[in-house]
Design a protein around this motif. Structure first.
Motif, PDB file in Angstrom:
ATOM      1  N   ILE A 121       0.829  -1.209   0.000  1.00 45.56           N
ATOM      2  CA  ILE A 121       0.000   0.000   0.000  1.00 45.56           C
ATOM      3  C   ILE A 121       0.860   1.255   0.000  1.00 45.56           C
ATOM      4  O   ILE A 121       2.038   1.227   0.368  1.00 45.56           O
ATOM      5  N   SER A 122       0.242   2.348  -0.430  1.00 51.24           N
ATOM      6  CA  SER A 122       0.862   3.672  -0.373  1.00 51.24           C
ATOM      7  C   SER A 122      -0.104   4.592   0.362  1.00 51.24           C
ATOM      8  O   SER A 122      -1.158   4.158   0.833  1.00 51.24           O
ATOM      9  N   GLU A 123       0.254   5.853   0.465  1.00 48.92           N
ATOM     10  CA  GLU A 123      -0.609   6.810   1.166  1.00 48.92           C
ATOM     11  C   GLU A 123      -1.761   7.234   0.268  1.00 48.92           C
ATOM     12  O   GLU A 123      -1.896   8.383  -0.109  1.00 48.92           O
ATOM     13  N   ASN A 124      -2.557   6.256  -0.065  1.00 50.58           N
ATOM     14  CA  ASN A 124      -3.729   6.437  -0.908  1.00 50.58           C
ATOM     15  C   ASN A 124      -4.934   5.969  -0.100  1.00 50.58           C
ATOM     16  O   ASN A 124      -4.958   4.834   0.377  1.00 50.58           O
ATOM     17  N   GLU A 125      -5.926   6.827   0.073  1.00 55.90           N
ATOM     18  CA  GLU A 125      -7.051   6.514   0.955  1.00 55.90           C
ATOM     19  C   GLU A 125      -7.786   5.241   0.551  1.00 55.90           C
ATOM     20  O   GLU A 125      -8.216   4.454   1.401  1.00 55.90           O
ATOM     21  N   GLU A 126      -7.928   5.034  -0.752  1.00 56.24           N
ATOM     22  CA  GLU A 126      -8.621   3.833  -1.215  1.00 56.24           C
ATOM     23  C   GLU A 126      -7.819   2.583  -0.864  1.00 56.24           C
ATOM     24  O   GLU A 126      -8.377   1.583  -0.397  1.00 56.24           O
ATOM     25  N   GLN A 127      -6.493   2.633  -1.062  1.00 56.93           N
ATOM     26  CA  GLN A 127      -5.642   1.500  -0.716  1.00 56.93           C
ATOM     27  C   GLN A 127      -5.657   1.230   0.788  1.00 56.93           C
ATOM     28  O   GLN A 127      -5.682   0.075   1.221  1.00 56.93           O
ATOM     29  N   ILE A 128      -5.632   2.286   1.567  1.00 55.54           N
ATOM     30  CA  ILE A 128      -5.647   2.144   3.019  1.00 55.54           C
ATOM     31  C   ILE A 128      -6.943   1.485   3.472  1.00 55.54           C
ATOM     32  O   ILE A 128      -6.938   0.572   4.305  1.00 55.54           O
TER      33      ILE A 128
END
Length: 222
Positions: free
Chosen positions: A137-144
């Motif tokens: 994951i990265s700092e992406n709201e959907e991924q989180i």
């Protein structure tokens, strides 16, 4: 009252591996989410002026030094602590406990490369550990949100994270209440292997990093 070392306003308890492991076992049997993080010299250097990060990391349940350089900078002279830190004794005890008691782990990383390194360490040293899932994951709201849903969709006891700072601390601070696990373990370089690099340029770079780290710690004391 447990004695603590203070490096750049980050307070790290002075604990033996056995003392830390007793705490970790209690966390794994509790109903709340407890957070354990290995604090590296690199993390402290990069975020030493980041007040938000310091607040977040100091709020975690238990911090442990990842490098012996942190002990040296704090002027700790306990040979047992140096040896245990150098040999990653706590992590070995923790993983052995997870294996013996059939505990389950979910892996979080910021890249496929680091995820692969974690899997290799688990496979090489701790056969039988039960991995319920893994995500990059990265700092992406959907991924989180996808990661939270994936974790909660399994019966996971511990999240093993090798996300970079300060993303790692932001992630667990913001989402701790949403996670259905017992322990968060921020593993860092101990799992991705950065400290085990043997190329000459990396040894030289690490030597320079140690010198710079000690210089800034001394400046902070003054």
């Amino acid at each position: 009252m447990i004695e603590k070392m203070n490096i750049f306003d980050v307070e790290i308890p002075i604990l033996t591996a056995k003392e830390a492991m007793i705490r970790a076992m209690q966390y794994l049997e509790s109903e709340s989410v407890d957070t354990i993080e290995l604090v590296s010299m690199d993390m402290l250097m990069k975020e030493r002026e980041n007040a938000q990060w310091k607040e977040q990391i100091n709020a975690l349940t238990m911090l442990l030094p990842e490098n012996t350089e942190i002990l040296k900078a704090a002027e700790i002279e306990n040979e047992k602590l140096f040896r245990e830190t150098e040999e990653n004794v706590f992590l070995k005890m923790f993983m052995k406990y997870m294996q013996k008691n059939h505990k389950k782990i979910f892996l979080l990383a910021d890249s496929e490369e680091n995820l692969g390194k974690v899997e290799a360490v688990l496979s090489r040293h701790n056969r039988g550990i039960r991995v319920t899932g893994q995500m990059v994951i990265s700092e992406n709201e959907e991924q989180i949100q996808d990661a939270i849903n994936a974790i909660n969709g399994t019966e996971t006891d511990c999240i093993l994270s090798v996300l970079p700072s300060p993303f790692q601390e932001r992630f667990i601070t913001a989402n701790k209440a949403l996670l259905n696990v017992r322990v968060w373990l921020g593993g860092g370089c101990a799992f991705t292997g950065h400290l085990d690099e043997i190329k000459l340029r990396n040894r030289i770079r690490f030597f320079i990093q140690k010198k710079i780290f000690r210089y800034h710690v001394e400046q902070e004391k003054e």
